[in-house]
Motif scaffolding. Structure first.
Motif, PDB file in Angstrom:
ATOM      1  N   HIS A  75       0.810  -1.199   0.014  1.00 52.27           N
ATOM      2  CA  HIS A  75      -0.002   0.010  -0.048  1.00 52.27           C
ATOM      3  C   HIS A  75       0.801   1.184  -0.106  1.00 52.27           C
ATOM      4  N   HIS A  81      -5.515   0.858  -7.634  1.00 54.72           N
ATOM      5  CA  HIS A  81      -6.370  -0.241  -7.224  1.00 54.72           C
ATOM      6  C   HIS A  81      -6.160  -1.266  -8.524  1.00 54.72           C
ATOM      7  N   HIS A  84      -3.533  -3.892  -7.038  1.00 53.55           N
ATOM      8  CA  HIS A  84      -4.475  -4.833  -5.763  1.00 53.55           C
ATOM      9  C   HIS A  84      -5.318  -5.975  -6.744  1.00 53.55           C
ATOM     10  N   ALA A 120     -13.122  -8.375  -4.965  1.00 47.86           N
ATOM     11  CA  ALA A 120     -11.999  -7.365  -5.091  1.00 47.86           C
ATOM     12  C   ALA A 120     -12.445  -6.161  -5.723  1.00 47.86           C
ATOM     13  N   LEU A 124     -12.791  -2.573  -3.773  1.00 50.57           N
ATOM     14  CA  LEU A 124     -12.157  -1.546  -4.351  1.00 50.57           C
ATOM     15  C   LEU A 124     -12.860  -0.387  -5.056  1.00 50.57           C
ATOM     16  N   ARG A 131     -14.449   0.060   3.227  1.00 51.72           N
ATOM     17  CA  ARG A 131     -13.657  -1.134   2.764  1.00 51.72           C
ATOM     18  C   ARG A 131     -13.658  -2.483   3.452  1.00 51.72           C
ATOM     19  N   LEU A 165      -9.067 -10.734   0.345  1.00 54.63           N
ATOM     20  CA  LEU A 165      -9.919  -9.755   0.474  1.00 54.63           C
ATOM     21  C   LEU A 165      -9.783  -9.144   1.770  1.00 54.63           C
ATOM     22  N   HIS A 168      -4.922  -8.669   2.034  1.00 62.86           N
ATOM     23  CA  HIS A 168      -4.238  -7.855   1.080  1.00 62.86           C
ATOM     24  C   HIS A 168      -4.821  -6.549   0.716  1.00 62.86           C
ATOM     25  N   LEU A 169      -6.107  -6.649   0.746  1.00 63.33           N
ATOM     26  CA  LEU A 169      -6.642  -5.379  -0.037  1.00 63.33           C
ATOM     27  C   LEU A 169      -6.919  -4.221   1.124  1.00 63.33           C
ATOM     28  N   GLN A 170      -6.758  -4.793   2.320  1.00 62.86           N
ATOM     29  CA  GLN A 170      -7.012  -3.731   3.550  1.00 62.86           C
ATOM     30  C   GLN A 170      -5.528  -3.108   3.939  1.00 62.86           C
TER      31      GLN A 170
END
Length: 176
Positions: A75, A81, A84, A120, A124, A131, A165, A168-170
């Motif tokens: 990040h 986005h 990711h 995802a 996103l 989120r 989800l 990784h995405l946070q």
């Protein structure tokens, strides 16, 4: 020239010893547990090896992606986005498992993959403040989706979704 350690490559640059210990231990225990399930299911040697490698990646990766060092790395400034979404998209492990485990149907592999990818996109596309709860809602509801998954692979869909989800995405939360 900078020398990179295995921890820099598999976890993130600057991963602490504690982070490395937790990540590698979880990866090894995940591989061992999945191997036991695969052997108990009397799967082929190829399937057992592939399952162990994928479990090492997914189990370890779920923890890796939750570490402060990975959060800083994935990040960092300039990450979009698209970076990711690309990270989620390259996780084709469900299809590899369908290839080596005959009892795991391709339609189930596709469903797991599409649940991760659609999750995802949804996460996103959500305002930053929502989120995390959207990710938890998505994973919670996705796990209700009926899949034809053999017992030896029941761990894979939830761990894949957690890794991608929920971890990784946070981004890392600011310390208060």
């Amino acid at each position: 020239m900078t020398t990179r350690s295995i921890g820099d490559l598999l976890i993130a640059p600057g991963a602490s010893r504690g982070e490395q210990l937790i990540c590698y231990t979880t990866a090894a225990l995940g591989a061992a547990g999945s191997t036991a399930l695969a052997v108990h299911a009397d799967l082929s040697l190829l399937a057992v090896i592939v399952i162990a490698v994928i479990a090492f990646d997914l189990c370890g990766g779920a923890v890796v992606n939750s570490t402060a060092s990975a959060k800083r790395h994935f990040h960092r400034a300039g990450r979009t986005h698209w970076h990711h979404l690309g990270f989620v998209a390259i996780h084709v492990q469900p299809f590899i498992l369908a290839l080596v485990v005959p009892e795991f149907p391709w339609c189930s592999a596709a469903a797991v993959y599409l649940l991760a990818l659609a999750g995802a996109v949804t996460i996103l596309s959500t305002p930053a403040a929502l989120r995390r709860p959207i990710a938890f809602a998505w994973v919670t509801l996705a796990l209700l989706f009926p899949l034809d998954t053999p017992t030896a692979l029941v761990w894979m869909p939830p761990i894949l979704l957690i890794k991608l989800l929920l971890a990784h995405l946070q981004p890392e939360e600011a310390r208060r």
